[in-house]
Scaffold this active site. Structure first.
Site, PDB file in Angstrom:
ATOM      1  N   LYS A 110       0.853  -1.183   0.000  1.00 44.98           N
ATOM      2  CA  LYS A 110       0.000   0.000   0.000  1.00 44.98           C
ATOM      3  C   LYS A 110       0.893   1.238   0.000  1.00 44.98           C
ATOM      4  O   LYS A 110       2.044   1.126   0.434  1.00 44.98           O
ATOM      5  CB  LYS A 110      -0.918  -0.013   1.206  1.00 44.98           C
ATOM      6  CG  LYS A 110      -0.150   0.123   2.528  1.00 44.98           C
ATOM      7  CD  LYS A 110      -0.917   0.875   3.554  1.00 44.98           C
ATOM      8  CE  LYS A 110      -0.033   1.409   4.600  1.00 44.98           C
ATOM      9  NZ  LYS A 110      -0.082   2.610   5.162  1.00 44.98           N
TER      10      LYS A 110
ATOM     11  N   HIS B 212      -6.528   0.775   6.205  1.00 42.00           N
ATOM     12  CA  HIS B 212      -6.725   0.131   7.516  1.00 42.00           C
ATOM     13  C   HIS B 212      -8.087   0.458   8.144  1.00 42.00           C
ATOM     14  O   HIS B 212      -8.812  -0.429   8.599  1.00 42.00           O
ATOM     15  CB  HIS B 212      -5.665   0.589   8.527  1.00 42.00           C
ATOM     16  CG  HIS B 212      -4.256   0.417   8.076  1.00 42.00           C
ATOM     17  ND1 HIS B 212      -3.886  -0.506   7.142  1.00 42.00           N
ATOM     18  CD2 HIS B 212      -3.110   1.037   8.462  1.00 42.00           C
ATOM     19  CE1 HIS B 212      -2.578  -0.432   6.963  1.00 42.00           C
ATOM     20  NE2 HIS B 212      -2.090   0.496   7.748  1.00 42.00           N
TER      21      HIS B 212
ATOM     22  N   LYS C 250      -1.483  11.524  14.027  1.00 45.44           N
ATOM     23  CA  LYS C 250      -0.133  11.436  14.598  1.00 45.44           C
ATOM     24  C   LYS C 250       0.008  12.470  15.704  1.00 45.44           C
ATOM     25  O   LYS C 250      -0.736  13.442  15.747  1.00 45.44           O
ATOM     26  CB  LYS C 250       0.907  11.689  13.508  1.00 45.44           C
ATOM     27  CG  LYS C 250       0.915  10.577  12.468  1.00 45.44           C
ATOM     28  CD  LYS C 250       2.143  10.615  11.617  1.00 45.44           C
ATOM     29  CE  LYS C 250       2.214   9.405  10.700  1.00 45.44           C
ATOM     30  NZ  LYS C 250       2.535   8.161  11.385  1.00 45.44           N
TER      31      LYS C 250
HETATM   32  P1  NDP Z   1      12.092   2.802   1.357  1.00 44.20           P
HETATM   33  O1  NDP Z   1      12.222   4.081   0.634  1.00 44.20           O
HETATM   34  O2  NDP Z   1      12.682   2.670   2.716  1.00 44.20           O
HETATM   35  O3  NDP Z   1      12.738   1.639   0.477  1.00 44.20           O
HETATM   36  C1  NDP Z   1      12.618   1.606  -0.911  1.00 44.20           C
HETATM   37  C2  NDP Z   1      13.409   0.427  -1.451  1.00 44.20           C
HETATM   38  O4  NDP Z   1      13.301   0.443  -2.862  1.00 44.20           O
HETATM   39  C3  NDP Z   1      14.891   0.456  -1.124  1.00 44.20           C
HETATM   40  O5  NDP Z   1      15.336  -0.875  -0.971  1.00 44.20           O
HETATM   41  C4  NDP Z   1      15.478   1.057  -2.383  1.00 44.20           C
HETATM   42  O6  NDP Z   1      16.797   0.636  -2.634  1.00 44.20           O
HETATM   43  C5  NDP Z   1      14.600   0.456  -3.425  1.00 44.20           C
HETATM   44  N1  NDP Z   1      14.596   1.270  -4.638  1.00 44.20           N
HETATM   45  C6  NDP Z   1      13.990   2.460  -4.827  1.00 44.20           C
HETATM   46  N2  NDP Z   1      14.174   2.880  -6.105  1.00 44.20           N
HETATM   47  C7  NDP Z   1      14.906   1.916  -6.720  1.00 44.20           C
HETATM   48  C8  NDP Z   1      15.392   1.726  -8.039  1.00 44.20           C
HETATM   49  N3  NDP Z   1      15.159   2.602  -9.036  1.00 44.20           N
HETATM   50  N4  NDP Z   1      16.096   0.617  -8.298  1.00 44.20           N
HETATM   51  C9  NDP Z   1      16.365  -0.300  -7.336  1.00 44.20           C
HETATM   52  N5  NDP Z   1      15.915  -0.189  -6.071  1.00 44.20           N
HETATM   53  C10 NDP Z   1      15.198   0.899  -5.777  1.00 44.20           C
HETATM   54  O7  NDP Z   1      10.539   2.449   1.357  1.00 44.20           O
HETATM   55  P2  NDP Z   1       9.740   1.583   2.437  1.00 44.20           P
HETATM   56  O8  NDP Z   1      10.456   0.313   2.667  1.00 44.20           O
HETATM   57  O9  NDP Z   1       9.412   2.426   3.581  1.00 44.20           O
HETATM   58  O10 NDP Z   1       8.360   1.340   1.695  1.00 44.20           O
HETATM   59  C11 NDP Z   1       8.225   0.402   0.643  1.00 44.20           C
HETATM   60  C12 NDP Z   1       6.760   0.229   0.325  1.00 44.20           C
HETATM   61  O11 NDP Z   1       6.108  -0.298   1.459  1.00 44.20           O
HETATM   62  C13 NDP Z   1       6.018   1.511  -0.039  1.00 44.20           C
HETATM   63  O12 NDP Z   1       5.024   1.214  -0.984  1.00 44.20           O
HETATM   64  C14 NDP Z   1       5.359   1.901   1.280  1.00 44.20           C
HETATM   65  O13 NDP Z   1       4.223   2.675   1.076  1.00 44.20           O
HETATM   66  C15 NDP Z   1       5.023   0.548   1.841  1.00 44.20           C
HETATM   67  N6  NDP Z   1       4.879   0.507   3.284  1.00 44.20           N
HETATM   68  C16 NDP Z   1       5.904   0.868   4.107  1.00 44.20           C
HETATM   69  C17 NDP Z   1       5.763   0.800   5.473  1.00 44.20           C
HETATM   70  C18 NDP Z   1       6.883   1.115   6.399  1.00 44.20           C
HETATM   71  O14 NDP Z   1       6.698   0.999   7.626  1.00 44.20           O
HETATM   72  N7  NDP Z   1       8.057   1.482   5.914  1.00 44.20           N
HETATM   73  C19 NDP Z   1       4.470   0.383   6.082  1.00 44.20           C
HETATM   74  C20 NDP Z   1       3.488  -0.023   5.125  1.00 44.20           C
HETATM   75  C21 NDP Z   1       3.693   0.059   3.790  1.00 44.20           C
HETATM   76  P3  NDP Z   1      18.045   1.580  -2.265  1.00 44.20           P
HETATM   77  O15 NDP Z   1      18.023   1.677  -0.774  1.00 44.20           O
HETATM   78  O16 NDP Z   1      19.150   0.779  -2.760  1.00 44.20           O
HETATM   79  O17 NDP Z   1      17.797   2.885  -2.939  1.00 44.20           O
END
Ligand code: NDP
Length: 463
Positions: free
Chosen positions: A137, A229, A315
């Site tokens: 999401k 949610h 928040k």
């Molecule tokens: P982050 O920004 O922390 O992580 C993004 C990831 O994607 C990193 O591993 C990054 O790699 C990779 N990435 C981004 N662009 C590229 C690219 N062009 N090529 C290769 N790798 C790439 O995001 P989150 O983990 O926080 O969130 C991910 C998803 O989960 C989103 O959709 C968010 O809405 C959802 N989500 C997140 C929650 C949370 O608590 N964090 C909770 C619920 C949902 P690199 O680090 O190498 O750039």
């Protein structure tokens, strides 16, 4: 027969979600369910497998603790592909890494702006054939973009291979809410407009955006937690009984309810922003993004006509807690002592941090006089540590069980409700951190004598 996935691929391996949820969930699946599939992480940080293993170790240590045996196996199963999601050769390497796997599950734990790019490349590289995809999401930013994303996914994956995750549905407390409703016949005669006065759902977080200001700027409270949610919780409270526990029966019944909810009237929505949000890193100085939202919803069915459903999420609230109050109507006559109506005659569902299902009732105080007191009958009080929702959901997705995942029509129906409130042109109202949001939110529930503010005790379930 549904085929089991034979490899777990997760995009976003170096990201926040992987750190907080995916590694701990994988360790739990290995520990509890003998999970034994190749696990392939993909990101572009220039990492190698050693670095990813270190990250996994820190992740499980910080989130629930390292289980020596299960973690040892996780390390053996873990692989890493380094590459940009926008480049075709990343997927060639993934294809090679998948080896003989025919039914991989691709988990897109990545920024939503990349969903389309990744699924197109999965298709072109042959990695989508026979595969499932789990999409994080938020699923779209509004109704139009959710429809577009559904169209994109459907060009490549059949609907039964698409798992739109909302981890709320995997929570023990949310599962118990559903169970409680449909495993007890005594509720059914009460559960309607004749006996229920109003329903309130509060999701409060006592913290702010925790350094994720630029992410939050793109989303805001309505998109982040209400469209998904909170509406899911409302659906479980208000839906009719499904004909069976079958995934499609369950999802169809939910859809029926979602379609009966009136689209929000912006006049019945209050958007707030905590003071200090605009000084967070990555946040615009004049940001109009809401960190709080409160609203009144109406369900046009025979069961619920005229019963207001309130949702409030925010928040920097006084506590971190999610709680549902179902207020019953008062007895028609005060035969004994007069009582403050809302201190009894209710059902309370505490969804986090602990799990509670209880009913507030009046009983007579011992003694001569016919005076009473309020007591709570507790049907379930469970401590904080319960099964990880992500472990439940990932296990289900690997087995092809879609019950706890959003279906295309259900997701679109939820956006249809929220869409009219997404107009950021309406000014957000400021509120002080540590309060229950802007005063205007209290006016929404004036007819109900205000909101039920959850109480969190150190070693108890509050109230
Ligand atoms: P982050 O920004 O922390 O992580 C993004 C990831 O994607 C990193 O591993 C990054 O790699 C990779 N990435 C981004 N662009 C590229 C690219 N062009 N090529 C290769 N790798 C790439 O995001 P989150 O983990 O926080 O969130 C991910 C998803 O989960 C989103 O959709 C968010 O809405 C959802 N989500 C997140 C929650 C949370 O608590 N964090 C909770 C619920 C949902 P690199 O680090 O190498 O750039």
């Amino acid at each position: 027969m549904t085929v089991k996935s034979d490899a777990f691929v997760f995009f976003g391996a170096t990201g926040d979600l992987a750190y907080k949820q995916i590694f701990p969930a994988l360790q739990a699946l290995i520990r509890d369910e003998d999970f034994d599939l190749p696990i392939i992480g993909i990101a572009r940080s220039g990492w190698d497998i050693e670095k990813l293993r270190e990250r996994a170790k820190d992740s499980v240590t910080e989130h629930g603790g390292l289980d020596k045996r299960a973690f040892g196996k996780l390390v053996k199963l873990l692989r890493y592909v380094d590459g940009d999601y926008k480049q075709a050769d990343t997927y060639q390497r993934l294809r090679e890494m998948l080896g003989k796997a025919q039914h991989p599950l691709h988990y897109l734990a990545i920024p939503p702006s990349l969903f389309e790019t990744v699924v197109k490349h999965l298709d072109q590289s042959g990695c989508a054939t026979g595969a499932r995809v789990v999409v994080e999401k938020p699923f779209g930013r509004d109704l139009a973009s959710a429809r577009e994303l559904n169209r994109t996914l459907h060009r490549i994956f059949p609907e039964d291979a698409i798992f739109r995750i909302d981890h709320y549905l995997g929570k023990e407390a949310v599962q118990n809410l559903l169970y409680f409703r449909f495993a007890n016949s005594f509720l059914e005669p009460l559960w309607n407009r004749t006996y229920i006065d109003s329903v309130q759902i509060t999701m409060a977080e006592s913290f702010g955006v925790q350094g994720r200001g630029s992410f939050y700027e793109e989303v805001g409270c309505l998109r982040d937690v209400v469209q998904n949610h909170m509406l899911q919780v409302l659906v479980l409270l208000a839906m009719d009984a499904p004909t069976s526990h079958d995934a499609e029966a369950m999802r169809s019944e939910k859809l029926r309810l979602l379609r009966a909810i009136r689209p929000l009237d912006p006049k019945e929505v209050v958007r707030g922003q905590f003071r200090g949000y605009r000084t967070e890193q990555g946040v615009a100085k004049n940001s109009q993004v809401e960190t709080f939202a409160a609203m009144r919803l109406h369900i046009d069915t025979w069961r619920w006509q005229g019963v207001p459903f309130y949702i409030r999420a925010g928040k920097e609230m006084p506590v971190t807690c999610t709680e549902v109050f179902v207020d019953l109507k008062c007895p028609p006559l005060a035969v004994f002592d007069r009582i403050a109506p809302r201190d009894s005659n209710y059902f309370r569902f505490r969804l986090s941090p602990d799990v509670v299902i209880s009913a507030g009732v009046r009983v007579k105080k011992p003694g001569e006089a016919m005076r009473g007191e309020n007591v709570e009958l507790i049907a379930r009080a469970q401590p904080r540590r319960v099964r990880l929702p992500y472990a439940r959901l990932l296990g289900d997705a690997l087995r092809g069980n879609a019950e706890l995942f959003g279906r295309d029509d259900g997701i679109e129906a939820a956006w249809r409700i929220i869409d009219p409130a997404l107009n950021d042109a309406e000014r957000v109202l400021q509120y002080n951190p540590g309060t229950w949001g802007p005063k205007a939110a209290d006016e929404l529930t004036a007819g109900e004598e205000g909101w039920h503010n959850p109480v969190v005790k150190k070693n108890g379930n509050g109230k």
